[in-house]
Design a protein around this motif. Sequence first.
Motif, short mmCIF file in Angstrom:
data_model
loop_
_atom_site.label_atom_id
_atom_site.label_comp_id
_atom_site.label_asym_id
_atom_site.label_seq_id
_atom_site.Cartn_x
_atom_site.Cartn_y
_atom_site.Cartn_z
N SER A 16 50.95 -12.25 81.56
CA SER A 16 51.55 -13.18 82.51
C SER A 16 53.06 -12.99 82.68
O SER A 16 53.64 -13.48 83.63
N ASP A 17 53.71 -12.30 81.73
CA ASP A 17 55.16 -12.11 81.78
C ASP A 17 55.50 -10.63 81.66
O ASP A 17 54.96 -9.94 80.81
N SER A 46 62.78 -10.34 85.66
CA SER A 46 61.69 -10.97 84.93
C SER A 46 60.67 -11.49 85.93
O SER A 46 61.04 -12.09 86.94
N GLN A 48 57.06 -13.82 86.08
CA GLN A 48 56.19 -14.74 85.34
C GLN A 48 55.07 -15.19 86.24
O GLN A 48 55.31 -15.62 87.37
N GLU A 49 53.87 -15.09 85.71
CA GLU A 49 52.68 -15.53 86.45
C GLU A 49 52.61 -14.92 87.85
O GLU A 49 52.25 -15.58 88.81
N ALA A 53 61.00 -14.31 88.67
CA ALA A 53 61.57 -15.41 87.90
C ALA A 53 63.08 -15.31 87.77
O ALA A 53 63.77 -16.32 87.85
#
Length: 141
Positions: A16-17, A46, A48-49, A53
Motif C-alpha cells: 500500500s505504500d 511517496s 499511499q494506497e 502523498a
Amino acid sequence: MKVLGTKFNVNNYDASDSQVVLVQGSVELKTANNDRVRMKPSELVSLQEGSFAEKRAVDTDEYICWMQGMINLDGESVESVAQRLSHYYGVTILFDDEMVAERFYGKLMLSDHVNETLRAIETMTQTRIKVHGDTIYLVKK
C-alpha cells in the motif's frame, strides 16, 4: 511509472505504500488513481494506497547507499532499521518494546550474512541479538 532518466531507487516494502527517489534524469509516475507526478533529481515521491502523498527534496545518498553495501544511520528508528534489514536479508527481525524510542547513528556495512551485520549493530548500540526459530529479536541491554 514512465522512466525518462536513468538512476532511481524504489522502496516498495508494503503493497500500500511506496517511495521513489530520483538520483539522475527524469521519471514520471502515474498512480492507480491516475495522479501524474514528474520528478526531478534529488526528489522523493511517496505513494499511499495508490495515490500521490508527498514530494520533497532529499539527499539521494541516503537512499542508494545500500547499493554500495552500506546503510547510513543518521538517527534512524529501530523500527526502520529492522524493516530495512528484514527486507534486505529476507528474514524476520523484530525489536523489544523497550527499544521503540531508540535511534541508530553511523554507517552500517551490509555483509553477506545477516549475523555479521547484526553483530555490528550490537557493537555500535546498547542492543543484543536473540534468535528464536526463524525470528531475530533486537533487545535492549
